[in-house]
Enzyme design. Structure first.
Site, PDB file in Angstrom:
ATOM      1  N   ASP A 122       0.746  -1.182  -0.039  1.00  0.00           N
ATOM      2  CA  ASP A 122       0.039   0.096   0.085  1.00  0.00           C
ATOM      3  C   ASP A 122       0.850   1.364  -0.011  1.00  0.00           C
ATOM      4  O   ASP A 122       2.054   1.215   0.257  1.00  0.00           O
ATOM      5  CB  ASP A 122      -1.048  -0.092   1.329  1.00  0.00           C
ATOM      6  CG  ASP A 122      -0.283  -0.051   2.487  1.00  0.00           C
ATOM      7  OD1 ASP A 122       0.998   0.297   2.633  1.00  0.00           O
ATOM      8  OD2 ASP A 122      -0.978  -0.443   3.178  1.00  0.00           O
ATOM      9  N   ASP A 145      -7.499  -7.835   0.553  1.00  0.00           N
ATOM     10  CA  ASP A 145      -6.539  -8.067   1.794  1.00  0.00           C
ATOM     11  C   ASP A 145      -7.484  -7.590   2.995  1.00  0.00           C
ATOM     12  O   ASP A 145      -8.235  -6.766   3.071  1.00  0.00           O
ATOM     13  CB  ASP A 145      -5.544  -7.198   1.596  1.00  0.00           C
ATOM     14  CG  ASP A 145      -5.662  -5.785   1.993  1.00  0.00           C
ATOM     15  OD1 ASP A 145      -5.162  -5.232   3.131  1.00  0.00           O
ATOM     16  OD2 ASP A 145      -6.358  -4.914   1.090  1.00  0.00           O
TER      17      ASP A 145
END
Length: 371
Positions: free
Chosen positions: A89, A262
């Site tokens: 991320d 996720d």
């Protein structure tokens, strides 16, 4: 990275992502390895659960141990000894989570480091460089995660800033051969979500993510976004729902055309003794498990279920033994991977509706309607 669409069943998609480091069959769930480790799991144990790809946290790894330490080993794969693909991320969500500790400007975000309190700056260029240093296989653009609730004016300003940062992220990504994903923002406002998607399409990315969900909104609000947004995304690119969620959320996302997920839920819940089984959630610290000699889940083939009883797991939990968290995590992650494998097979065979009906029936729940 290449993406191949292999089959569809309604809106649901069965696909395949191919990276130099390996193949990821979709729909896929990625365990979260915030600090370069999926908590309580050796890399070989992660692989044994069926996970093909994991997530690393740019923000936390940048602050500690720092990219110089990681680059000294090669990259994040070498540092943590995970041989498969890694998605990182951008740090945007973690910066958002700092609340009053951060200041957002056009250039980027200034904040007090949660590690040592030092003043730190991160913008799109810094995020792209850190992810390049980590050797990420999928790089996420730097964005602002729109808070919930946010009225239309607040959400518009946030979304437009994220689009400008998306352009800068694309430029800063440069010749990096890793895939770069855009992130659709806009809060709960359909017109803003559509404008965000149009802007990202104009810039051009290898895949697209849905951000700004699972940030405190009621579930029906999340489902409302998923009812229309995945279907507007390009069919030839992977679709990633960030930070979601419960097994039911994964099923509902897949039904609506999402390819990647996720969430910390399976690992965090494992450490709290909340274990996922076909009928729902089993709380292993409840006293009535003390004399239960049966496996945690007789339908599961994980190391935990094949070798240990509920009574033993209850004992470990009551004693605070770290082995309890490890065994619980092995099971929860395997449960998620078995769910994803079942969804993939059902889409391939054209039997998704029956699979979903059976999934909910085991939980004593009706199948939710598709919007």
């Amino acid at each position: 990275m290449s993406f191949e669409l292999l089959a569809t069943d309604g809106k649901a998609r069965r696909g395949r992502l191919t990276f130099p480091r390996g193949v990821v069959e979709t729909p896929a769930f990625m365990p979260v390895g915030t600090y370069g480790t999926v908590k309580g799991m050796l890399p070989r144990d992660i692989e044994a659960t069926g996970a093909q790809m994991i997530l690393g946290n740019t923000f936390h790894l940048w602050l500690r141990p720092g990219t110089e330490v990681i680059k000294g080993h090669g990259d994040l794969h070498d540092f943590m000894q995970w041989k498969g693909p890694i998605l990182t991320d951008s740090g945007g969500f973690q910066v958002f989570s700092l609340g009053a500790m951060r200041k957002i400007k056009e250039e980027g975000v200034t904040f007090a480091s949660p590690v040592d309190g030092a003043k730190v700056f991160m913008g799109p260029e810094e995020s792209m460089q850190v992810q390049r240093d980590l050797g990420s296989d999928v790089v996420m653009i730097f964005d602002e995660c729109t808070p919930y609730p946010a009225d239309e004016d607040v959400a518009r300003v946030s979304m437009e800033l994220s689009l400008r940062w998306a352009k800068r992220s694309k430029v800063a990504h440069g010749e990096n051969t890793a895939a770069l994903f855009g992130i659709v923002q806009g809060g709960m406002h359909e017109n803003l979500r559509k404008r965000s998607l149009e802007g990202l399409d104009e810039i051009g990315f290898d895949g697209l993510a849905i951000g700004g969900l699972s940030v405190g909104e009621p579930k029906h609000e999340m489902i409302k976004v998923l009812d229309y947004l995945p279907g507007l995304m390009p069919a030839d690119k992977p679709r990633y729902l960030m930070g979601v969620g419960k097994p039911e959320d994964l099923v509902e996302g897949v039904r609506r055309g999402v390819d990647m997920f996720d969430c910390v839920m399976p690992t965090r819940n494992a450490r709290n003794g909340h274990l996922f089984i076909d009928t729902g959630v089993l709380k292993i610290r409840n006293a009535f498990h003390r004399h239960d000699n049966t496996p945690l889940d007789p339908t599961c083939d994980c190391y935990t279920c094949k070798n240990f009883s509920r009574a033993y797991l209850h004992h470990l939990d009551k004693c605070g033994e770290m082995l309890g968290s490890m065994l619980n995590t092995i099971h929860n992650l395997r449960h998620y991977q078995l769910l994803m494998a079942g969804l993939r097979e059902a889409i391939q065979q054209g039997t998704l509706a029956a699979f979903v009906d059976a999934f909910y029936a085991k939980r004593g729940l009706p199948t939710p309607p598709l919007g």
